[in-house]
Each structure stands twice: as structure tokens, then as C-alpha cells.
Design a protein around this motif. Structure first.
Motif, PDB file in Angstrom:
ATOM      1  N   ILE A 196     -28.262  -1.874 -43.805  1.00 58.60           N
ATOM      2  CA  ILE A 196     -27.652  -2.295 -45.071  1.00 58.60           C
ATOM      3  C   ILE A 196     -26.186  -1.843 -45.112  1.00 58.60           C
ATOM      4  N   LEU A 197     -25.933  -0.593 -44.703  1.00 59.62           N
ATOM      5  CA  LEU A 197     -24.561  -0.085 -44.692  1.00 59.62           C
ATOM      6  C   LEU A 197     -23.720  -0.824 -43.647  1.00 59.62           C
ATOM      7  N   ASP A 198     -24.283  -1.064 -42.463  1.00 63.41           N
ATOM      8  CA  ASP A 198     -23.559  -1.791 -41.412  1.00 63.41           C
ATOM      9  C   ASP A 198     -23.192  -3.196 -41.898  1.00 63.41           C
ATOM     10  N   ALA A 257     -20.180   5.024 -49.358  1.00 67.37           N
ATOM     11  CA  ALA A 257     -20.681   3.672 -49.100  1.00 67.37           C
ATOM     12  C   ALA A 257     -22.191   3.663 -48.899  1.00 67.37           C
ATOM     13  N   VAL A 258     -22.720   4.658 -48.179  1.00 66.74           N
ATOM     14  CA  VAL A 258     -24.170   4.687 -47.961  1.00 66.74           C
ATOM     15  C   VAL A 258     -24.897   4.905 -49.285  1.00 66.74           C
ATOM     16  N   SER A 259     -24.305   5.691 -50.181  1.00 65.88           N
ATOM     17  CA  SER A 259     -24.933   5.917 -51.489  1.00 65.88           C
ATOM     18  C   SER A 259     -24.975   4.636 -52.309  1.00 65.88           C
ATOM     19  N   LYS A 260     -23.894   3.874 -52.281  1.00 66.54           N
ATOM     20  CA  LYS A 260     -23.882   2.588 -52.987  1.00 66.54           C
ATOM     21  C   LYS A 260     -24.924   1.643 -52.389  1.00 66.54           C
ATOM     22  N   GLU A 291     -30.665  -1.647 -34.377  1.00 66.81           N
ATOM     23  CA  GLU A 291     -30.572  -0.225 -34.690  1.00 66.81           C
ATOM     24  C   GLU A 291     -29.380   0.039 -35.611  1.00 66.81           C
ATOM     25  N   HIS A 292     -29.529   1.023 -36.494  1.00 71.60           N
ATOM     26  CA  HIS A 292     -28.361   1.536 -37.217  1.00 71.60           C
ATOM     27  C   HIS A 292     -27.660   2.502 -36.258  1.00 71.60           C
ATOM     28  N   GLY A 293     -26.860   1.918 -35.370  1.00 72.58           N
ATOM     29  CA  GLY A 293     -26.237   2.740 -34.341  1.00 72.58           C
ATOM     30  C   GLY A 293     -25.587   1.899 -33.258  1.00 72.58           C
ATOM     31  N   ASP A 294     -25.540   2.456 -32.064  1.00 71.33           N
ATOM     32  CA  ASP A 294     -24.717   1.902 -30.994  1.00 71.33           C
ATOM     33  C   ASP A 294     -25.199   0.564 -30.451  1.00 71.33           C
ATOM     34  N   THR A 295     -26.485   0.233 -30.618  1.00 76.93           N
ATOM     35  CA  THR A 295     -26.985  -1.038 -30.077  1.00 76.93           C
ATOM     36  C   THR A 295     -27.109  -2.118 -31.155  1.00 76.93           C
ATOM     37  N   SER A 296     -26.533  -1.866 -32.326  1.00 82.30           N
ATOM     38  CA  SER A 296     -26.540  -2.895 -33.367  1.00 82.30           C
ATOM     39  C   SER A 296     -25.707  -4.089 -32.912  1.00 82.30           C
ATOM     40  N   PHE A 297     -25.932  -5.238 -33.521  1.00 79.61           N
ATOM     41  CA  PHE A 297     -25.165  -6.425 -33.158  1.00 79.61           C
ATOM     42  C   PHE A 297     -25.094  -7.365 -34.360  1.00 79.61           C
ATOM     43  N   ILE A 298     -24.188  -8.325 -34.280  1.00 76.10           N
ATOM     44  CA  ILE A 298     -24.005  -9.309 -35.343  1.00 76.10           C
ATOM     45  C   ILE A 298     -24.516 -10.658 -34.860  1.00 76.10           C
ATOM     46  N   PRO A 299     -25.580 -11.199 -35.448  1.00 75.90           N
ATOM     47  CA  PRO A 299     -26.032 -12.540 -35.075  1.00 75.90           C
ATOM     48  C   PRO A 299     -25.121 -13.594 -35.721  1.00 75.90           C
ATOM     49  N   TRP A 300     -24.072 -13.947 -35.017  1.00 71.59           N
ATOM     50  CA  TRP A 300     -23.058 -14.853 -35.576  1.00 71.59           C
ATOM     51  C   TRP A 300     -23.626 -16.239 -35.856  1.00 71.59           C
ATOM     52  N   THR A 301     -24.721 -16.586 -35.187  1.00 72.14           N
ATOM     53  CA  THR A 301     -25.333 -17.894 -35.422  1.00 72.14           C
ATOM     54  C   THR A 301     -25.701 -18.074 -36.889  1.00 72.14           C
TER      55      THR A 301
END
Length: 316
Positions: A145-147, A235-238, A173-183
């Protein structure tokens, strides 16, 4: 809204969540619990003394039994990430903390919806799901959610368009292997690439989006904030308060929260973030989003990275 929210952990994130909730009409009762009694009492006093400027609200420093009757329990407990430290390096220490918390809070509030915020959040959500004995629908990891909020902030600044008009997500993952599905990324109903062409045709001064740079911005924001000011918590609190509003609403919403996978996209027995239907009954199920084969492989890579960590931790 008459609801009770208990927050476990009065560190920077937990206390800021309590403060943010005290400024919104989400909860009428807030309980803040922490092993450091002096700190939690100080946080509650500081927050409570500002509540005279709003409708009456109860905020107290409590024990586990005070969570009885909670609609939501938010778990933020854990050792904070240090500058240069990855979330995964925190894992076993925070797993042990979760193992000590879970039986006590579940005994007090067995019917609550649980929002897991402690890092590494996907691992903590998995651990809590395995050891709590609660139905899976009651357990929601704050996930990406934060990412996703960081992504929409970055896209909004790039295209100079309201974040409310942006529907783009961060998966995995909320971390280094996260990605954006641009599709599945859209601005005002059109794809990112189409919106760029549209903005140019309207005479807007916009540059073509560097998608790799945008992903780096999303992934590195937390580390940069920690390096600059020592911790991330606003931001994480919001984001968590938004999630509280979602689960206390009268109907379901879609959010990128972390929950157990059961064969979706070919992934099993791991918690990570994809589009998920969330509402007053907790997790309702995954929402299949159109992704190309490369994006599905990225999701599987993220799942595999988390499984490698899970294989190394002690749950007994």
C-alpha cells in the motif's frame, strides 16, 4: 464512527498511527500497547491532550486484555530498520517478537481484523497467519500500500496530474523484489503511454516516463528517508489509517495488501501483495489483474525470494 482500534507497538510508526487516527473520524476508542510502559504513557498523554479540538475520543495506554472488543488490531512491534540494513536482515528477531505477541493479543481479541505492519511485513504476515490460529480473512498485511502510494506520488509529480486520477500499483514483496505491472497502469482511463501522448497533444510540458527510474524511486524512497531522518512513519501511518477506513466501510475496496496466496498466478504458501478485495469482513479474495508474462514472472520471482527467507526462519 463508533469503533475500537488497538495498536501494538508505540514506536515511531505505532505512535504516529495513533496520532493520525486521533485526527480522523475512523475510531472512537484507541488503545496503545507497548512493553515500554513509560513511553506508551507519554505518547498517549501527548496525543490525548490534542483531542480537545475534535469530537470526543478515548485514547488509553493499555495491556493486552484492554484490546477486548477491538474491531481492528494493528501490529507494528519490532526492531526498526537501521540505515543500510535490508528488511530481510530484521527477520528472525522480529519473528520472535511476533511469536510472543500473537497468543496474547489473539486471546484478548479473537474477532478483530488484524493489520500487520511490522517489517519485513510479508514475512510477518505469513508468520502471524501460521501461528495465530485465526481465519486467513482476518489477517491483512499492509503490503505494498505504501509502495503504491509512493508510485502514485511519483507519477503525479512527473505528469502533473492529481494522484486521484492515477490507477497504478506495486505488486510483490514490500521490498527489493517489488515491481510495477505497467500493463495495468492507467491515468484517467488511458494507459501511461497513451496519457503521455495525450498530454503532449494538449501542449503540456511532460517528458517520457523512465519506468526503471520510477521503480527505483519507489524502492529506494524508504532507505533514502531513513538515511536523511532516521525513520519513516508519516506516509506509512496514513496508508495504514486508509486501510482502517477501508475495513470499517460499508462496502469492499481494492487494495494492494499482503495475504496468503493459494495458487493465484501459480503461487502458493507465501504472503505478498496483489490486487485484493478488502472490506468489513477482511480479505474477500484476489482480483485478477491483466499482466503480461514478464510481469507474472516478476511476481513469481518475488514470491521465490520470500520463500527463501521463510525457509531460513524458525517458527517453533
Amino acid at each position: 464512527m463508533s469503533s475500537k482500534i488497538t495498536i501494538i507497538g508505540a514506536g515511531s510508526v505505532g505512535a504516529t498511527i495513533a496520532y493520525t487516527l486521533s485526527n480522523e473520524d475512523i475510531a472512537s476508542n484507541i488503545v496503545l500497547i507497548d512493553i515500554n510502559k513509560q513511553k506508551v504513557e507519554g505518547e498517549v498523554m501527548d496525543i490525548a491532550q490534542g483531542t480537545c479540538f475534535r469530537d470526543p475520543i478515548s485514547i488509553v495506554a493499555g495491556e493486552y486484555e484492554d484490546a477486548k472488543g477491538s474491531d481492528i488490531v494493528i501490529i507494528t512491534s519490532g526492531i526498526a530498520r537501521k540505515p543500510g540494513q535490508t528488511r530481510i536482515e530484521l527477520t528472525q528477531t522480529n519473528v520472535n517478537i511476533m511469536k510472543s505477541i500473537a497468543p496474547q493479543i489473539v486471546k484478548a481479541a479473537p474477532d478483530a481484523l488484524y493489520i500487520i505492519v511490522s517489517n519485513p511485513v510479508d514475512i510477518m504476515t505469513y508468520v502471524f497467519t501460521k501461528i495465530s490460529g485465526l481465519p486467513e480473512n482476518q489477517i491483512i498485511g499492509s503490503g505494498t500500500i505504501l509502495d503504491t502510494a509512493r508510485l502514485r506520488c511519483g507519477l503525479s509529480e512527473h505528469f502533473k496530474v492529481s494522484q486521484k486520477n492515477i490507477h497504478a500499483y506495486v505488486f510483490g514483496e514490500h521490498g527489493d523484489t517489488s515491481f510495477i505491472p505497467w500493463t495495468g497502469a492507467y491515468i484517467s482511463g488511458v494507459s501511461i503511454n497513451e496519457y503521455y501522448e495525450l498530454a503532449k497533444s494538449l501542449g503540456k510540458d511532460v517528458k517520457e516516463l523512465d519506468k526503471e527510474a520510477m521503480l527505483a524511486y519507489v524502492q529506494k524512497s524508504g532507505g533514502q528517508i531513513i538515511a536523511n531522518k532516521g525513520a519513516t512513519f508519516y506516509a506509512v501511518s496514513k496508508a495504514v489509517c486508509k486501510l482502517c477506513g477501508i475495513v470499517l466501510a460499508s462496502s469492499d475496496s481494492v487494495a494492494t495488501v499482503s495475504s496468503m496466496m493459494h495458487g493465484e498466478y501459480g503461487i502458493e504458501d507465501v504472503c505478498l501483495s496483489t490486487l485484493t478485495l478488502v472490506g468489513p469482513n477482511g480479505i474477500q479474495g484476489k482480483v485478477p489483474m491483466r499482466m503480461n508474462q514478464k510481469e507474472i514472472e516478476q511476481l513469481k520471482k518475488s514470491a521465490d525470494a520470500l520463500k527463501e527467507v521463510i525457509a531460513q526462519i524458525n517458527l517453533d
